[in-house]
Design a protein around this motif. Sequence first.
Motif, short mmCIF file in Angstrom:
data_model
loop_
_atom_site.label_atom_id
_atom_site.label_comp_id
_atom_site.label_asym_id
_atom_site.label_seq_id
_atom_site.Cartn_x
_atom_site.Cartn_y
_atom_site.Cartn_z
N TRP A 104 48.85 67.99 88.61
CA TRP A 104 47.58 68.04 89.35
C TRP A 104 46.41 68.42 88.46
N ASN A 105 46.68 68.73 87.20
CA ASN A 105 45.60 69.07 86.27
C ASN A 105 45.12 67.86 85.49
N CYS A 106 46.06 67.03 84.99
CA CYS A 106 45.66 65.89 84.14
C CYS A 106 46.15 64.55 84.67
N ASN A 107 46.85 64.55 85.81
CA ASN A 107 47.36 63.33 86.44
C ASN A 107 48.49 62.66 85.65
N ALA A 108 49.12 63.39 84.74
CA ALA A 108 50.26 62.83 84.02
C ALA A 108 51.41 62.58 84.99
N HIS A 109 52.00 61.38 84.92
CA HIS A 109 53.12 61.03 85.78
C HIS A 109 54.41 61.42 85.06
N LEU A 110 55.01 62.52 85.48
CA LEU A 110 56.19 63.08 84.83
C LEU A 110 57.45 62.38 85.34
N PRO A 111 58.57 62.54 84.60
CA PRO A 111 59.81 61.88 85.03
C PRO A 111 60.21 62.25 86.45
N MET A 112 60.77 61.27 87.13
CA MET A 112 61.17 61.46 88.53
C MET A 112 62.64 61.11 88.67
N SER A 113 63.39 61.89 89.43
CA SER A 113 64.82 61.62 89.59
C SER A 113 65.04 60.33 90.37
N THR A 114 66.21 59.75 90.17
CA THR A 114 66.57 58.52 90.89
C THR A 114 66.55 58.73 92.39
N ALA A 115 67.11 59.86 92.84
CA ALA A 115 67.16 60.14 94.27
C ALA A 115 65.76 60.26 94.87
N SER A 116 64.85 60.92 94.15
CA SER A 116 63.47 61.06 94.64
C SER A 116 62.76 59.72 94.65
N ARG A 117 63.04 58.92 93.63
CA ARG A 117 62.41 57.60 93.55
C ARG A 117 62.86 56.72 94.72
N ILE A 118 64.14 56.73 94.99
CA ILE A 118 64.67 55.93 96.10
C ILE A 118 64.08 56.41 97.43
N ALA A 119 64.02 57.72 97.61
CA ALA A 119 63.45 58.27 98.85
C ALA A 119 62.00 57.87 99.02
N MET A 120 61.26 57.81 97.91
CA MET A 120 59.84 57.47 97.96
C MET A 120 59.62 56.00 98.32
N LEU A 121 60.55 55.13 97.94
CA LEU A 121 60.34 53.69 98.08
C LEU A 121 61.13 53.04 99.22
N THR A 122 61.80 53.85 100.03
CA THR A 122 62.61 53.28 101.10
C THR A 122 62.40 54.01 102.42
N ASP A 123 62.74 53.35 103.51
CA ASP A 123 62.78 54.02 104.80
C ASP A 123 63.94 55.01 104.79
N ALA A 124 63.75 56.16 105.39
CA ALA A 124 64.75 57.23 105.36
C ALA A 124 66.11 56.75 105.85
N GLY A 125 67.13 57.01 105.03
CA GLY A 125 68.50 56.73 105.41
C GLY A 125 68.93 55.28 105.35
N THR A 126 68.10 54.40 104.78
CA THR A 126 68.44 52.96 104.78
C THR A 126 69.08 52.48 103.48
N PHE A 127 69.02 53.29 102.42
CA PHE A 127 69.55 52.83 101.13
C PHE A 127 71.07 52.81 101.15
N GLU A 128 71.64 51.66 100.82
CA GLU A 128 73.09 51.49 100.73
C GLU A 128 73.44 51.07 99.30
N GLU A 129 74.04 51.99 98.56
CA GLU A 129 74.33 51.72 97.14
C GLU A 129 75.45 50.70 96.99
N MET A 130 75.36 49.90 95.94
CA MET A 130 76.39 48.93 95.62
C MET A 130 76.83 49.12 94.17
N ASP A 131 78.07 48.80 93.88
CA ASP A 131 78.63 48.83 92.52
C ASP A 131 78.49 50.20 91.85
N ALA A 132 78.62 51.25 92.64
CA ALA A 132 78.44 52.61 92.10
C ALA A 132 79.53 52.99 91.11
#
Length: 284
Positions: free
Chosen positions: A52-80
């Motif tokens: 929030w000081n310099c707007n640097a986009h820091l690394p984001m976890s896979t789980a957080s990324r998926i949650a941010m880009l999907t409707d809640a509870g809809t992600f179904e993983e394949m080939d895990a």
Amino acid sequence: MSIFSSGKYSTLKLSKSSTRRMTIPDGSWVKCKKCGQTLYNDRLEDNFQVCWNCNAHLPMSTASRIAMLTDAGTFEEMDAGLSSCDFLKFFDSKSYESRIKENESKTGTKDAITCGKATLGGNPYMLGVMDFRFMGASMGSVVGEKITRLVEAATKAKLPVVIVTASGGARMQEGIVSLMQMAKTCGALERHAEAGYPFFVIMTNPTYGGVTASFATVGDVILAEPGAMIGFAGPRVIQETTNAKLPEGFQTAEFLLERGLIDQVVERKNLRKVLSRLLEFFKK
């Protein structure tokens, strides 16, 4: 008689037990690598891992990324369960097999990409998210295979594909097999395009090497996060090889936007909205 030379005041000392110290639990805060600001993890998580000081986009976890880009509870993983094997018996300071096991423990995944089906705004699509924590998200046989399967499943289901990229390049421990994944993934995407279905890319910091030279730059729409470093070889390698001074901002998302490689630089807080609009606009 001076009170400072005798009596109880002359030997007044504070015991260690009387000193109160603030205890901060481990992992409560981090420092921004760009500006040095102290960032508290709870607030950072709420701010999508953006300083929030310099707007640097820091690394984001896979789980957080998926949650941010999907409707809640809809992600179904394949080939895990797909995982790499040490077919070259590669060894430098340690074996490739031991590196894989270390990275599996660190990330909780079998390799550097997580793929599956999800919806966003009710629109179904296929999603792949690369994780730089797993061997620098290097592209080996498993990453290439999972992307190819993801795209082929999308083509069969008549759905768009979205891949969030982050990578240091091809995985050297797999030699020529890692380089083969460049053609393999692009071949699947070409068949997907011929069938008339879209492919969207979201580039994050850093995206380099064989990933940039293959599937990451053939999207119908290519988005990137602010400040993301994108290229084939790194700036230092290019500068030392060419002995030339590189322009300011070289290989940043903003630099590449001006030159037409990127379609739009999107702040992380807006990615969900922008992707949702793309899926709605291109749906069939």
